[in-house]
Design an enzyme around this catalytic site. Structure first.
Site, PDB file in Angstrom:
ATOM      1  N   ASP A   1       9.603   2.953   1.785  1.00 23.05           N
ATOM      2  CA  ASP A   1       8.411   3.726   2.091  1.00 23.05           C
ATOM      3  C   ASP A   1       8.156   3.629   3.594  1.00 23.05           C
ATOM      4  O   ASP A   1       7.583   2.659   4.080  1.00 23.05           O
ATOM      5  CB  ASP A   1       7.216   3.178   1.295  1.00 23.05           C
TER       6      ASP A   1
ATOM      7  N   LYS B   1       2.917  11.427   6.815  1.00 20.03           N
ATOM      8  CA  LYS B   1       2.092  11.234   8.003  1.00 20.03           C
ATOM      9  C   LYS B   1       2.656  11.946   9.240  1.00 20.03           C
ATOM     10  O   LYS B   1       2.419  13.116   9.438  1.00 20.03           O
ATOM     11  CB  LYS B   1       1.845   9.750   8.250  1.00 20.03           C
TER      12      LYS B   1
ATOM     13  N   PHE C   1       0.857  -1.180   0.000  1.00 19.91           N
ATOM     14  CA  PHE C   1       0.000   0.000   0.000  1.00 19.91           C
ATOM     15  C   PHE C   1       0.893   1.229   0.000  1.00 19.91           C
ATOM     16  O   PHE C   1       1.566   1.530   0.993  1.00 19.91           O
ATOM     17  CB  PHE C   1      -0.939   0.053   1.197  1.00 19.91           C
TER      18      PHE C   1
END
Length: 412
Positions: A237, A266, A152
């Site tokens: 990531d 984030k 994801f």
């Protein structure tokens, strides 16, 4: 402190009205739990009826430092009185320090700031391709990037082109070519997929959306060895796994691995503003020339001010230690639930866990709803799994209170 006795019921009154209005006037691209948050502080949120809930999701790690963290809110308020946006048409007085401090935190040389995590992944893909053509010498239009199944990395058109999630891909084609998918954690398959046109391997050191999947020991070190030997970039990531979540600054640190490129987001914005970045070497990010890539809001003064405070907080090591120590408690307690009939497996690292619920006890969504009714907020993924990712500032007593509610729900 735990909320007062009494569990929240079905959404009525202000909550019911807000939910009905949202359902009527917003696109249904999410399926949120039926709670309407009005205020928040630390690890707790309060809904429009005054009911309190322990937040054990933390905005999918965007709220690593809790809601309304005083240091981060203070940094934002101070910057709001000065300047919030210049665009990259001009320099501003927070930009250079942000890039310098973030590069230092990562042990890298250059930073390319963006806004969202998906933007940063798109930037990493473009960077790897341009590096492949300009530096490695891959023929134009032939660059390949290896990714892992069940990944994801966001929901843009390019990113879903290498997703294996039918919900993310269906009806959004045609898809972007140039990616090869291999099983996550299978170093042999990854090595076999590398060709002379491979420019990068893009991986989550821990797969979050897939259910907090931790790769086999030495997998990341093996990826680092293969990519070095074959002149391929290793892109990590760390949008969800980085910035303290796993008990280290980066999840790659658990194997003493330094990738060629970090993709961050984030928690970098402290739960205040969206901030993301690609961080790498001068050789890699130096391939860009003015006009080839950009973002009006990327690296804006407000974002830089908040992110600088995040970086300063991480430099103390306090939050990494807290995630490691409380994470040991979390995983010990969750491990005791395995084998009792309600929980089939538990995975994760630090203050991050995926809990697979036995079908006989309900779906992940149903468990999330039952926990909400007892004052704890979590979220499901892939039907049978719930994810736990409380803010790193959560108190020991609050963590235990939340685990007690989970045990009670599973006992029911």
């Amino acid at each position: 402190m735990a909320p007062e006795a009494g569990s929240p019921g079905a959404p009525v009154g202000a909550s019911g009205h807000a939910i009905a209005s949202a359902e009527a006037h917003s696109a249904h691209n999410y399926h949120p739990l039926p709670v309407v948050v009005a205020t928040a502080e630390g690890a707790w949120v309060t809904d429009v009826e005054g009911r309190r809930y322990l937040d054990m999701l933390a905005g999918y790690s965007a709220l690593n430092f809790g809601h309304l963290n005083p240091r981060l809110i203070g940094a934002a308020k101070a910057q709001l009185d000065r300047v919030t946006l210049t665009s990259r048409a001009f320099h501003h007085d927070r930009f250079a320090e942000f890039c310098t401090r973030l590069a230092e935190l990562c042990g890298m040389e250059m930073v390319l700031p963006m806004n969202t995590g998906a933007e940063a992944v798109e930037t990493a893909v473009k960077t790897a391709r341009k590096w492949g053509y300009r530096v490695k010498g891959v023929p134009d239009g032939r660059a390949k990037i290896i990714v892992a199944a069940n990944n994801f990395h966001g929901r843009t058109t390019t990113v879903i082109s290498f997703s294996t999630d039918p919900e993310a891909r269906a009806d959004f084609g045609p898809y972007t070519p140039g990616f090869e998918i291999v099983p996550y954690g299978d170093l042999t398959a990854l090595e076999a997929a590398v060709t002379e046109n491979t420019v990068a391997v893009l991986l989550e050191p821990i797969q979050g959306e897939a259910g907090v999947l931790v790769p086999p020991p030495e997998y990341l070190a093996g990826v680092r060895r293969v990519t070095r030997e074959r002149n391929v970039l290793f892109i990590a990531d760390e949008i969800q796994s980085g910035l303290g979540r796993t008990g280290r600054t980066f999840a790659c640190d658990h194997e003493d691995v330094v990738p060629d490129m970090y993709v961050l987001g984030k928690a970098l914005g402290g739960g205040v503003v969206p901030v993301s970045a690609v961080v790498s070497s001068r050789e890699v990010l130096g391939v860009f020339r003015p006009g080839e890539h950009g973002s009006t809001f990327g690296g804006n003064p407000l974002a830089c001010a908040v992110a600088l405070e995040v970086i300063a907080m991480l430099r103390t090591g306090e939050y990494q230690r807290r995630a490691a120590e409380l994470g040991e408690r979390l995983h010990y307690e969750l491990g005791l639930l395995v084998g009792g009939g309600a929980v089939e497996a538990v995975r994760g690292r630090g203050l991050w866990a995926g809990v697979d619920i036995a079908p006989s006890h309900g779906t992940g969504r149903q468990i999330s709803e039952r926990l909400m009714a007892r004052g704890v907020l979590v979220k499901d993924t892939h039907a049978s799994t719930i994810r736990l990712a409380p803010p790193l500032v959560i108190g020991e007593d609050d963590l235990e209170w939340g685990l007690d509610r989970l045990r009670a729900v599973l006992a029911d």
